[in-house]
Design an enzyme around this catalytic site. Structure first.
Site, PDB file in Angstrom:
ATOM      1  N   GLU A 446       0.917  -1.238   0.239  1.00 53.91           N
ATOM      2  CA  GLU A 446      -0.066  -0.035   0.104  1.00 53.91           C
ATOM      3  C   GLU A 446       0.810   1.201   0.093  1.00 53.91           C
ATOM      4  O   GLU A 446       0.145   2.420   0.153  1.00 53.91           O
ATOM      5  CB  GLU A 446      -1.148   0.025   1.357  1.00 53.91           C
ATOM      6  N   LYS A 543       5.331  -1.325   2.099  1.00 52.73           N
ATOM      7  CA  LYS A 543       4.656  -1.547   3.353  1.00 52.73           C
ATOM      8  C   LYS A 543       4.730  -2.816   4.100  1.00 52.73           C
ATOM      9  O   LYS A 543       4.642  -3.486   4.937  1.00 52.73           O
ATOM     10  CB  LYS A 543       3.139  -0.969   3.433  1.00 52.73           C
TER      11      LYS A 543
HETATM   12  C1  BGC Z   1      -2.518  -4.045   4.909  1.00 54.05           C
HETATM   13  C2  BGC Z   1      -3.592  -4.805   4.206  1.00 54.05           C
HETATM   14  C3  BGC Z   1      -4.641  -5.578   5.150  1.00 54.05           C
HETATM   15  C4  BGC Z   1      -5.370  -4.477   5.944  1.00 54.05           C
HETATM   16  C5  BGC Z   1      -6.198  -5.290   7.016  1.00 54.05           C
HETATM   17  C6  BGC Z   1      -3.321  -3.046   6.149  1.00 54.05           C
HETATM   18  O1  BGC Z   1      -2.428  -2.459   6.908  1.00 54.05           O
HETATM   19  O2  BGC Z   1      -1.814  -3.020   4.345  1.00 54.05           O
HETATM   20  O3  BGC Z   1      -3.164  -5.630   3.349  1.00 54.05           O
HETATM   21  O4  BGC Z   1      -5.506  -6.073   4.323  1.00 54.05           O
HETATM   22  O5  BGC Z   1      -4.218  -3.897   6.889  1.00 54.05           O
HETATM   23  O6  BGC Z   1      -5.431  -6.135   7.897  1.00 54.05           O
END
Ligand code: BGC
Length: 707
Positions: A446, A543
């Protein structure tokens, strides 16, 4: 009792009450109850008690400063229910909810072998009345609408009657935080009393829930011991009428034990060498069992049912981090979680239409199937969720052999998502040849949003298309689309930087400047809480695992040399700011022979919530990471990889003497034992499977394949 099945608060007593409330929460996939203090129930107590019912949420319109076409319309937030454990005691004129009673917690133990929480308190009132309070509680695994508590009062130094009651009031604490990972919307529920039960209504979604307290008349003459049992029954208000009679406590307990015996028989992992680690792994598996919706209409929220982090939403976490565990150990739960996705297919089809695309696009985060992600670059743009869901159906088919479920439930999901890829992707001349490109997406990482040709997404979409072709031929459906799907899959674009010998995470990633890690103070992690997204997006910084995750899933498509190069490169630019990252880096470190590193990542993963590594356990457990700890052990140390059968190989780190676990494959139970230099697989004699020993480990396949 084997201590490695017990989570005990004594060792964690330096922690905040909210932290303990999360770790000691009990649940059964439908109800989750935080372990709030039973007597410290008024608002000035610093804890954050409460309960959740899977899928019971409130919604409200998202207020955008600037709106654009197709943005998600409504928030959905799981509702915080009253603290089901709160007690009110009165002795003469003294009332525990009116004055401060001194309570010393002598014991708080979660017995994970049986799924029961045990507590013991010594209590003294301001007027000097003293007694011990013992409590046993659990969310019933066999009757999912029941939360059961038994209170026993002993050793009282007085003889007046004690009245025990169970006030169910919603004590609302909203986390006052800017952390985008936490729900900070207040949803005050409306309560209507109906004699011995109350109906709670979520004001915006108009969802209703009835809670009835059964049992526990609670009036005793003290001097002798009092035992009172409460059973709380929660159900959708519109559902069937309440049971007339409650089941007795001992029956509930016997059923709970039996259910947990079965769970551990299928899922336990035994680690010889490290006691704390053994308990930590069981703690993770225990929470996985507690959080999974089993009714086909609910799923597994990112925090299970232990807190309001991520608003009770379901993400790709389920398919990529939790379903491997369930598929290989409890396929019925896997099936229920996958069924949920099939039930929200109509919402996904509608969403694809809103985006003027064919087929279906599943919501990045949701409870009832509608997209609720208000920030689309790290939300809706994560189209990979479509292919993640399909991957999980495919794994389920391969591991269980349950083709009927795929035909009846899964295939439509596979077809509809394949249609989406075909309409969203474009055939473009790239690097001198016609390629199928998927542009303008966000991959798992992300910290790189709206990129072209995210490697993970393209690899997963390609797999989605190939599986759709296989099912189209098998069921003779959508035959007219096969050629186009084939062309898109065959021409799928994968970027490669030949000069550096690196797989490209996306078209631009390797051309950006590397994040200034040296100058970034430790306090500025996670970066998402300290830097504007634009600053993050223009750098090489991840990330979480992205390309490395794709390589874990499709390892057979890469040379070992390539896996090593990519691992080394991407590891340097990954912050692990997401809890979904370290487990994958552990698996791949095992597979490329970096066992010591694999162990380090694994230890962070295995004990993440017990050590509060991410510093937000107060908002709930990190369910995906818990599934990830299973992956680190089974996909990593034991090298499990599906390749027309299952392959296992030994990557045990020196710290672990022996690793033993079960797998369910084609309806048969395998028991695997790894010791230094050996992999052993035990199988029932007439199993229909055969085991082949190879130089690299063992391969378990169906007999039919050999003939
Ligand atoms: C992560 C996602 C994940 C979400 C819920 C986020 O911090 O980047 O990949 O789906 O958290 O756990």
């Amino acid at each position: 009792m084997d201590k490695r099945f017990l989570l005990q608060a004594q060792e964690l007593s330096h922690q905040k009450p909210e932290y303990l409330e999360t770790l000691f929460a009990v649940g059964n996939g439908q109800i989750g109850v935080r372990a709030g203090h039973p007597l410290k129930v008024n608002a000035n107590y610093p804890g954050n008690p409460g309960a959740f019912v899977n899928g019971f949420f409130d919604s409200e319109p998202i207020q955008y400063g600037e709106w654009a076409y197709g943005y998600a319309k409504e928030h959905q937030t799981i509702c915080k229910l009253p603290n089901l454990r709160g007690l009110s005691l009165s002795i003469g004129q003294e009332q525990s909810t009116d004055s401060v009673w001194q309570t010393e917690q002598i014991q708080l133990t979660l017995n994970m072998a049986e799924g029961i929480l045990h507590e013991f308190y010594h209590v003294e009132t301001p007027l000097g009345k003293a007694f011990d309070l013992e409590m046993q509680s659990f969310a019933s695994m066999t009757r999912s609408e029941f939360y059961v508590c038994r209170y026993t009062i002993k050793n009282a130094n007085f003889t007046e009657p004690i009245t025990v009651s169970h006030p169910l009031d919603q004590r609302f604490t909203v986390n006052q935080t800017d952390d985008p990972r936490v729900a900070n919307k207040e949803h005050q529920l409306l309560k209507e009393e109906h004699g011995d039960y109350a109906i709670w209504t979520a004001p915006h979604s108009q969802k209703k829930l009835a809670i009835r307290v059964i049992g526990g008349d609670g009036q005793i003459q003290s001097g002798e011991s009092l035992t009172t049992v409460f059973q709380l029954r929660l159900q959708e208000a519109e559902g069937a009428p309440f049971y007339q009679d409650a089941v007795d406590f001992e029956t509930f307990v016997a059923e709970q034990r039996e259910s947990y015996q079965q769970f551990w028989a299928a899922s336990d992992i035994e680690i010889t060498g490290d006691q704390e680690l053994q308990m930590g792994i069981r703690f993770n598996l225990f929470h996985l069992n507690q959080g999974a919706g089993r009714d086909g209409r609910t799923n597994f929220a990112a925090k299970g049912l232990t807190g309001e982090g991520y608003e009770g939403h379901y993400f790709w976490d389920t398919e990529m981090y939790l379903l491997p565990f369930f598929t290989y150990t409890n396929p019925d739960i896997a099936k229920a979680l996958l069924t949920y996705r099939a039930t929200i297919l109509p919402q996904a089809q509608k969403r694809a239409q809103e985006l003027s695309q064919d087929g279906a696009l599943f919501a990045w985060r949701t409870i009832d199937g509608q997209e609720t992600s208000a920030y689309y670059p790290a939300g809706t743009a994560q189209l990979h969720i479509n292919a993640d869901i399909v991957y999980a159906f495919q794994l389920y088919e391969r591991v269980t052999g349950d083709v009927r479920f795929i035909e009846e439930v899964g295939s439509e999901v596979v077809f509809e998502t394949a249609k989406f890829w075909l309409s969203y992707g474009d055939f473009i001349e790239k690097d001198g040849k016609l390629s199928f490109c998927i542009n303008g997406v966000t991959g798992p990482d992300e910290y790189s949003a709206l990129v072209n040709n995210n490697f993970y997404t393209n690899k997963m979409a390609q797999n989605n298309l190939y599986y759709a072709i296989e099912l189209a031929k098998r069921y003779e459906k959508n035959m007219e689309l096969i050629d186009q799907w084939q062309q898109a899959a065959d021409l799928m674009y994968f970027g490669y930087d030949a000069s550096r010998g690196l797989t490209k995470q996306d078209d631009e990633f390797l051309e950006q400047s590397v994040w200034p890690f040296e100058e970034t103070p430790a306090a500025n992690y996670p970066l998402l809480l300290h830097y504007h997204p634009m600053i993050i997006y223009k750098h090489q910084v991840c990330k979480q695992a992205d390309t490395v995750l794709a390589q874990m899933l499709f390892m057979g498509d890469f040379t070992l040399e390539q896996l090593k190069q990519d691992y080394q490169y991407y590891e340097k630019v990954t912050t692990h700011d997401s809890s979904l990252s370290r487990s994958i880096f552990s698996v791949m470190a095992s597979r490329i022979g970096e066992t010591a590193k694999a162990y380090r990542y694994f230890m962070d993963t295995a004990l993440m919530d017990l050590t509060d590594l991410q510093k937000n356990v107060v908002d709930g457990i990190h369910a995906a990471n818990m599934g990830g700890s299973w992956l680190s052990l089974i996909y990593g140390f034991a090298g499990l990889y599906y390749d027309e059968g299952i392959r296992l190989s030994n990557h045990l780190p020196t710290e672990i003497d022996e690793l033993a676990f079960k797998l369910s494959y084609q309806g048969e139970e395998l028991r695997i034992i790894l010791r230094e230099g050996s992999v052993e697989c035990q199988l029932a004699p007439e199993s229909g499977l055969f085991i082949e020993q190879t130089a690299k480990g063992i391969w378990v396949r169906k007999i039919a394949k050999k003939i």
